[in-house]
Design an enzyme around this catalytic site. Structure first.
Site, mmCIF file in Angstrom:
data_model
loop_
_atom_site.group_PDB
_atom_site.id
_atom_site.type_symbol
_atom_site.label_atom_id
_atom_site.label_comp_id
_atom_site.label_asym_id
_atom_site.label_seq_id
_atom_site.Cartn_x
_atom_site.Cartn_y
_atom_site.Cartn_z
ATOM 1 N N GLU A 63 0.874 -1.174 0.000
ATOM 2 C CA GLU A 63 0.000 0.000 0.000
ATOM 3 C C GLU A 63 0.910 1.224 0.000
ATOM 4 O OE1 GLU A 63 -3.940 1.507 2.448
ATOM 5 O OE2 GLU A 63 -2.270 0.641 3.590
ATOM 6 N N GLU A 121 -8.073 11.928 2.532
ATOM 7 C CA GLU A 121 -8.374 11.007 3.629
ATOM 8 C C GLU A 121 -8.442 11.758 4.952
ATOM 9 O OE1 GLU A 121 -7.032 6.575 5.227
ATOM 10 O OE2 GLU A 121 -6.265 7.394 3.335
#
Length: 261
Positions: free
Chosen positions: A152, A242
């Protein structure tokens, strides 16, 4: 003789008058046809313009977890709980806002089929312009995954109250007019594109915040690999907003992902 001449003159006058009437009628008919043709073309032109206008989809607002395709990009809104809203606009543009959340993300990007490396895909870069207003823990970044190995990754250009990620320092890269610190972290038995498992996270975090510009994604990838941080087959590259236990809003005025250029 005089009578015949008068009759001939009268007949000639009648013929000329008749011809004039016929000519005028033909001229009027021609003008009418031309006007109708011009009008028809104008109507068709208007219809084409209207049709072209309608090909641009109206903005779509979503408030709960959803994935899909909009404006030629894959999109996702994900949250664990709290108040969220994401308005999808043309191309890569979108706006979002969040409050009282645990964790939430809003993104548009490109998904791949896990068969090619970034080198095989060609150069990857992201151009963006964003009005970003976080209140608390949040970040603005390029985000994605690779598989085999499962990684990730984040390339962070701006953030809120906390500068991520607090992992192991792996050096720096100078690119796109700024210095980025490189970090590596390990996530143990956490959610991923392959279910709950253990995987690496790679980070490039810009030292000075910005909210517009170009992110040369492939150059970050190359820098990571040069520092012993291998990447696998490409799964996704996205522009991401985010938030974590925070509130805020962002207007992504424009965003494009360029591949192979």
């Amino acid at each position: 003789m005089l009578r015949r001449k008068v009759i001939f003159t009268v007949l000639a006058t009648l013929v000329m008058t008749s011809l004039t009437i016929v000519d005028n009628t033909a001229f009027a008919a021609t003008n009418l046809n031309t006007t109708e043709s011009t009008f028809s073309k104008e109507v068709l032109s208007t219809q084409k313009t209207y049709s072209a206008f309608n090909t641009q989809a109206a903005p779509k607002t979503i408030t709960s977890n959803e994935i899909g395709v909009n404006g030629g990009y894959d999109y996702e809104l994900w949250k664990d709980y709290g108040n969220t809203s994401m308005t999808l606009k043309n191309g890569g543009a979108f706006s979002c806002q969040w409050s009282n959340i645990g964790n939430a993300l809003f993104r548009k990007g490109k998904k791949f089929n896990d068969t090619q490396t970034y080198k095989q895909l060609g150069n990857i870069s992201v151009n963006y312009d964003c009005n970003y207003q976080p209140y608390g823990n949040s970040y603005l970044c390029v985000y994605g995954w690779t598989s085999s190995p499962l990684v990730e990754y984040y390339i962070v250009d701006s953030w809120g109250s906390w500068r991520p990620p607090g992992g192991t320092s792996k050096g720096t890269i100078t690119v796109d007019g700024g210095i980025y610190d490189i970090y590596e972290t390990t996530r143990i038995n956490q959610p991923s594109i392959q279910g709950n498992t253990t995987f690496k996270q790679y980070w490039s975090v810009r030292r000075t915040k910005r909210t517009s510009g170009t992110i040369s994604v492939s150059k970050h990838f190359a820098a990571w690999e040069s520092k012993g941080m291998p990447l696998g087959k490409m799964h996704e590259t996205a522009f991401n907003i985010e938030g974590y236990q925070s509130s805020g809003k962002a207007d992504v005025n424009s965003m494009s992902i360029n591949i192979g250029k």
